[in-house]
Design a protein around this motif. Structure first.
Motif, PDB file in Angstrom:
ATOM      1  N   VAL A 124     -20.533  67.237   4.783  1.00 24.31           N
ATOM      2  CA  VAL A 124     -20.276  68.673   4.599  1.00 24.31           C
ATOM      3  C   VAL A 124     -21.463  69.322   3.900  1.00 24.31           C
ATOM      4  O   VAL A 124     -21.942  70.389   4.313  1.00 24.31           O
ATOM      5  CB  VAL A 124     -18.982  68.900   3.800  1.00 24.31           C
ATOM      6  CG1 VAL A 124     -18.860  70.360   3.373  1.00 24.31           C
ATOM      7  CG2 VAL A 124     -17.766  68.499   4.625  1.00 24.31           C
ATOM      8  N   PHE A 125     -21.961  68.683   2.846  1.00 29.11           N
ATOM      9  CA  PHE A 125     -23.128  69.224   2.144  1.00 29.11           C
ATOM     10  C   PHE A 125     -24.327  69.319   3.084  1.00 29.11           C
ATOM     11  O   PHE A 125     -25.084  70.291   3.040  1.00 29.11           O
ATOM     12  CB  PHE A 125     -23.470  68.338   0.944  1.00 29.11           C
ATOM     13  CG  PHE A 125     -22.515  68.462  -0.217  1.00 29.11           C
ATOM     14  CD1 PHE A 125     -21.354  69.220  -0.135  1.00 29.11           C
ATOM     15  CD2 PHE A 125     -22.776  67.796  -1.407  1.00 29.11           C
ATOM     16  CE1 PHE A 125     -20.478  69.313  -1.206  1.00 29.11           C
ATOM     17  CE2 PHE A 125     -21.919  67.892  -2.489  1.00 29.11           C
ATOM     18  CZ  PHE A 125     -20.770  68.646  -2.385  1.00 29.11           C
ATOM     19  N   LEU A 126     -24.498  68.310   3.933  1.00 24.01           N
ATOM     20  CA  LEU A 126     -25.601  68.333   4.893  1.00 24.01           C
ATOM     21  C   LEU A 126     -25.461  69.510   5.846  1.00 24.01           C
ATOM     22  O   LEU A 126     -26.447  70.190   6.163  1.00 24.01           O
ATOM     23  CB  LEU A 126     -25.641  67.014   5.670  1.00 24.01           C
ATOM     24  CG  LEU A 126     -26.741  66.886   6.725  1.00 24.01           C
ATOM     25  CD1 LEU A 126     -28.125  66.935   6.084  1.00 24.01           C
ATOM     26  CD2 LEU A 126     -26.576  65.589   7.522  1.00 24.01           C
ATOM     27  N   SER A 127     -24.243  69.791   6.302  1.00 25.54           N
ATOM     28  CA  SER A 127     -24.038  70.917   7.225  1.00 25.54           C
ATOM     29  C   SER A 127     -24.381  72.243   6.552  1.00 25.54           C
ATOM     30  O   SER A 127     -24.915  73.156   7.192  1.00 25.54           O
ATOM     31  CB  SER A 127     -22.595  70.926   7.737  1.00 25.54           C
ATOM     32  OG  SER A 127     -21.671  71.317   6.732  1.00 25.54           O
ATOM     33  N   ILE A 128     -24.105  72.365   5.253  1.00 22.67           N
ATOM     34  CA  ILE A 128     -24.448  73.580   4.505  1.00 22.67           C
ATOM     35  C   ILE A 128     -25.964  73.699   4.376  1.00 22.67           C
ATOM     36  O   ILE A 128     -26.540  74.781   4.580  1.00 22.67           O
ATOM     37  CB  ILE A 128     -23.776  73.561   3.124  1.00 22.67           C
ATOM     38  CG1 ILE A 128     -22.254  73.579   3.261  1.00 22.67           C
ATOM     39  CG2 ILE A 128     -24.239  74.745   2.278  1.00 22.67           C
ATOM     40  CD1 ILE A 128     -21.507  73.236   1.983  1.00 22.67           C
ATOM     41  N   ALA A 129     -26.612  72.593   4.038  1.00 25.73           N
ATOM     42  CA  ALA A 129     -28.073  72.597   3.909  1.00 25.73           C
ATOM     43  C   ALA A 129     -28.731  72.953   5.236  1.00 25.73           C
ATOM     44  O   ALA A 129     -29.725  73.698   5.274  1.00 25.73           O
ATOM     45  CB  ALA A 129     -28.555  71.227   3.420  1.00 25.73           C
ATOM     46  N   GLN A 130     -28.191  72.448   6.329  1.00 27.63           N
ATOM     47  CA  GLN A 130     -28.762  72.743   7.647  1.00 27.63           C
ATOM     48  C   GLN A 130     -28.552  74.204   8.033  1.00 27.63           C
ATOM     49  O   GLN A 130     -29.420  74.812   8.674  1.00 27.63           O
ATOM     50  CB  GLN A 130     -28.145  71.810   8.686  1.00 27.63           C
ATOM     51  CG  GLN A 130     -28.625  70.366   8.549  1.00 27.63           C
ATOM     52  CD  GLN A 130     -27.842  69.387   9.399  1.00 27.63           C
ATOM     53  OE1 GLN A 130     -26.670  69.625   9.719  1.00 27.63           O
ATOM     54  NE2 GLN A 130     -28.464  68.278   9.758  1.00 27.63           N
ATOM     55  N   LEU A 131     -27.427  74.771   7.641  1.00 26.06           N
ATOM     56  CA  LEU A 131     -27.193  76.194   7.901  1.00 26.06           C
ATOM     57  C   LEU A 131     -28.202  77.041   7.136  1.00 26.06           C
ATOM     58  O   LEU A 131     -28.759  78.010   7.681  1.00 26.06           O
ATOM     59  CB  LEU A 131     -25.765  76.566   7.503  1.00 26.06           C
ATOM     60  CG  LEU A 131     -25.310  77.976   7.876  1.00 26.06           C
ATOM     61  CD1 LEU A 131     -25.206  78.142   9.385  1.00 26.06           C
ATOM     62  CD2 LEU A 131     -23.968  78.297   7.224  1.00 26.06           C
ATOM     63  N   CYS A 132     -28.445  76.688   5.873  1.00 27.24           N
ATOM     64  CA  CYS A 132     -29.458  77.394   5.098  1.00 27.24           C
ATOM     65  C   CYS A 132     -30.843  77.233   5.737  1.00 27.24           C
ATOM     66  O   CYS A 132     -31.614  78.195   5.817  1.00 27.24           O
ATOM     67  CB  CYS A 132     -29.480  76.878   3.662  1.00 27.24           C
ATOM     68  SG  CYS A 132     -28.014  77.263   2.693  1.00 27.24           S
ATOM     69  N   ARG A 133     -31.131  76.036   6.191  1.00 25.23           N
ATOM     70  CA  ARG A 133     -32.447  75.766   6.809  1.00 25.23           C
ATOM     71  C   ARG A 133     -32.639  76.586   8.075  1.00 25.23           C
ATOM     72  O   ARG A 133     -33.724  77.115   8.324  1.00 25.23           O
ATOM     73  CB  ARG A 133     -32.583  74.280   7.107  1.00 25.23           C
ATOM     74  CG  ARG A 133     -33.978  73.890   7.597  1.00 25.23           C
ATOM     75  CD  ARG A 133     -34.105  72.404   7.842  1.00 25.23           C
ATOM     76  NE  ARG A 133     -35.492  72.030   8.072  1.00 25.23           N
ATOM     77  CZ  ARG A 133     -36.378  71.778   7.119  1.00 25.23           C
ATOM     78  NH1 ARG A 133     -36.003  71.877   5.853  1.00 25.23           N
ATOM     79  NH2 ARG A 133     -37.616  71.446   7.407  1.00 25.23           N
TER      80      ARG A 133
END
Length: 788
Positions: free
Chosen positions: A638-647
């Protein structure tokens, strides 16, 4: 020849520029647990004396239940299950033995009232706190867990589990003793399922996780996600059945958690009043936010809905009448006379609350309310003494106490921030758009959540400690909310939930950083990689995501009709996120009327800094995913999906700069090399398609991860239809769309599609004048599914 060399050189520079996003990651070091084993415990125990000597746990160990403890008591079954799941230990129950001797390698459970004494507490009923007390004695041959009541036995097991760690792949425990009890009786978290709904297994996992941190109450806000027998129009496509709700209730109760039904009234009820069937219950005919406080039909509907919930929530002692932000009590014309008769708007509010709360109390429930606006100090005596207020006011606490009303201390783990809670605050010297956060009006919701603190855990500790130490109330406990109104994933809330509730258990001799580290150790285990840095980076990325766009009044949703101060004379359009549009080349010579990059220089500079930090964050998340405990893998994903959205958004900003550069080069080449100029415009249009594809790929990946835990957000399913109407007063982003696209809402409304259409038209006119081929196709910018 020279012109084409320039084009090739420019392409090489762009490739080098693109390579920046991949980054070179610095090697990160695993964070090991501190030497002191007590530092692994959350909440921190009241009394603890552990040594450096250890006990090796093997499959030869057995469990000896006390004579009055059932073999299927949750304390025993949870210990066996967790040791097997985490450490592959298959510890069994002892067979009955007539001898008094305890075999070596025994975990012995003892349940005996009065066996564990407690120290000074702030809870108003020490006898209730004693039920949660436990004593653990860890010696080389025997581990004793002793408690006054089943809850204490269960909490002793949770502390024991936190102490187990692997040394060379061999589970071990420190030797020593722990005597522990809570300072406050109730440690509630607020779980917001208004805008999404967990699948049953995911909700059970959350309940178990809460119980592990000695959280003993969950206020569950479902809105339309429950199948009300007496309010069928509001039931959403995916909603818990009464049987499922009772199953969750029983699951929680077994783990000593009260799963508390939560309904708003008289405000925050657009999920009801948006439906034509209930429009006659509105305080204002054209406003779906607020119930009438004088219409007896409101009481009738509310009490039926509460009855439906209580029928599926048997065994629970509490219920929540959420009186949050009841702005308009006494203000509509047909309520003013009753307000004057009673003595004011706050008195009318108390009259409304009393009517509903008294009926719920007659049915055996203790009723939580939010004792706040429009309530004034002089109105408190008009509330029934049996209610419990969930919000602590230092100036009114003594008046609630005088009325016999118990109080919770409220400390929010998350407010209105998007994507990820602000556990660490946004650096003040970082980019904020000139017409952005610093200039816009703060919403009522944001005002209610309070300011952003430098470190949220420390802020919760300060808030709770100051309230309890003031000794102005008969404290029942704490409530730690995390609001879903910005559409966050609850996996991001656990740091706040666990540490905030731990403060209610024991706030003495702990600091915010210490509580945070205890959470990291107990939640993630010893082998995580720079986990505090992960939380810092996610906090910063989410805040930059919020602040990196401008805010302007736009007509993206229906206007709001009022605020906390009253109903507006005219509806007002909200400020929404946007960016300046890209320049559109002229058809004559592809000239531009502005330089987009120059107007966004500071934004782009900050975006590149945050892109580098995002690379660091992705590296850390991937490292942790490789080494994560199985039960924490989803959290990291889930944290990775948030980081990827920000990226993706950071890349979008930089890609817009790239498009602007292509357009500038096209304008320069238009007179000397029309073919090359057209090629540059095509590169710009192709780059826009790359942005769309990257956005859609990121969005679809995120949705697939989140839907592992959530039911889909859809307009229709299971024979039910979601009525897609926004709140007339509140702007909760997840309600803007019927699906998950609220997460890319501002991108979908950025006019890149219009820019592409007009740019392609200008490009084709220029190409026709110069005998060059036409470009066909369209960007379909608002299509979140297309990939090509």
């Amino acid at each position: 020849m020279v012109i084409h060399f320039r084009i090739a050189l420019f392409g090489i520079l762009l490739l080098l520029f693109t390579a920046v996003e991949s980054g070179t990651y610095a090697a990160a070091k695993p964070a090991r647990v501190a030497a002191d084993p007590a530092s692994r415990l959350l909440p921190a125990p009241q009394k603890v004396a552990l040594t450096s000597q250890t006990i090796s746990l093997t499959n030869a160990w057995t469990i000896a239940p006390g004579v009055n403890i059932a073999k299927d008591d949750i304390a025993i079954t949870d210990l066996m299950h967790e040791l097997k799941r985490r450490f592959n230990l298959h510890i069994k129950l002892q067979s009955s033995s007539k001898t008094a001797a305890v075999p070596a390698g025994t975990i012995r459970f003892t349940l005996r009232p009065g066996s564990v004494a407690i120290g000074a507490v702030n809870g108003y009923k020490p006898e209730e706190l004693k039920k949660q007390a436990y004593h653990i004695k860890l010696s080389n041959n025997v581990i004793d867990i002793t408690a006054n009541a089943p809850a204490g036995l269960f909490y002793g097991v949770q502390s024991l589990l936190q102490l187990v760690q692997e040394d060379n792949d061999k589970p071990s425990l420190p030797q020593g003793e722990i005597t522990d009890w809570p300072d406050l009786e109730l440690r509630m978290i607020y779980w917001d399922d208004a805008h999404h709904l967990e699948r049953l297994a995911a909700m059970k996992r959350a309940i178990s996780q809460a119980a592990h941190y000695k959280i003993n109450a969950i206020a569950l806000k479902l809105e339309g996600h429950f199948q009300y027998k007496d309010a069928k129009p509001i039931v959403e496509p995916y909603a818990y059945t009464p049987a499922e709700y009772q199953e969750l209730t029983d699951y929680a109760k077994k783990r000593h958690i009260e799963l508390i039904p939560f309904l708003d009234a008289p405000g925050h009820v657009s999920f009801i009043l948006k439906h034509p069937e209930y429009a006659h219950l509105r305080a204002y005919p054209d406003n779906n936010y607020h119930f009438s406080a004088v219409n007896p039909k409101v009481d009738e509907l509310l009490l039926k809905m509460y009855d439906n919930l209580m029928e599926a929530n048997k065994g629970v002692k509490y219920i929540f009448l959420s009186t949050d932000e009841a702005y308009y009590v006494g203000k509509p014309e047909n309520e003013q006379a009753k307000a004057r008769e009673l003595g004011g708007n706050g008195r009318l509010w108390a009259y409304f609350v009393s009517r509903i709360a008294n009926e719920l109390h007659k049915k055996g429930r203790e009723v939580f309310i939010w004792g706040e606006y429009p309530l004034e100090p002089e109105d408190i005596p008009y509330l029934p003494s049996h209610v419990i207020t969930g919000v602590y006011h230092d100036g009114m606490a003594h008046l609630f106490k005088k009325q016999g009303i118990r109080q919770l201390v409220y400390a929010s783990a998350q407010g209105m921030e998007p994507l990820f809670p602000t556990y660490y605050s946004y650096p003040p010297n970082k980019f904020i758009p000139a017409d952005g956060e610093s200039a816009r009006l703060i919403t009522d919701d944001e005002m209610a959540q309070g300011k952003t603190y430098p470190a949220r855990v420390g802020a919760m500790l300060t808030r709770i400690s100051k309230a309890v130490e003031a000794k102005k109330s008969d404290y029942l406990g704490t409530v730690i909310p995390a609001w879903g109104d910005s559409g966050l994933h609850p996996e991001s809330f656990w740091l706040g939930y666990a540490t905030g509730s731990a403060i209610g258990w024991n706030r003495q001799s702990v600091t915010g950083p210490e509580l945070t580290n205890r959470f990291y150790h107990s939640f993630y285990g010893p082998d995580v990689t720079d986990i505090d840095r992960v939380y810092q980076l996610l906090s910063a990325q989410a805040q930059f995501w919020k602040n990196s766009w401008d805010t302007k009044p736009l007509m993206l949703r229906t206007p709001i009709l009022g605020s906390s101060s009253g109903i507006f004379d005219e509806p007002r359009h909200l400020s929404d996120h946007t960016l300046s549009s890209l320049p559109i080349p002229s058809a004559g010579n592809l000239s531009l009327n502005k330089d987009w990059t120059a107007g966004n220089a500071e934004r782009l500079k900050a975006a590149k800094e945050y892109l580098a930090q995002n690379s660091e964050l992705l590296n850390l998340l991937h490292a942790n995913i490789r080494n994560a405990r199985p039960e924490r893998l989803y959290n990291f994903r889930v944290f990775l999906s948030i980081a990827q959205l920000c990226r993706q958004e950071l890349n979008m900003l930089i890609d817009l700069e790239r498009i602007n550069s292509f357009l500038q080069l096209a304008a320069k080449l238009s007179s000397s090399d029309p073919s090359a100029a057209v090629a540059m415009v095509d590169q710009a249009l192709d780059q826009a398609k790359i942005i769309r594809n990257q956005r859609n790929k990121t969005y679809q990946s995120l949705v697939s991860v989140w839907y592992e835990d959530w039911f889909p957000k859809v307009l229709e399913a299971n024979g039910r239809v979601f009525l897609d109407r926004v709140d007339d007063i509140k702007d909760h982003i997840p309600v803007r769309t019927a699906d998950m696209s609220y997460l890319i809402y501002r991108q979908l409304h950025y006019p890149l599609g219009q820019w592409a259409e007009e740019t392609q038209k200008a490009r084709n006119e220029f190409a026709a004048k110069n005998g060059l081929s036409q470009r066909t196709g369209s960007l379909n910018w608002k299509d979140a599914e297309q990939l090509d």
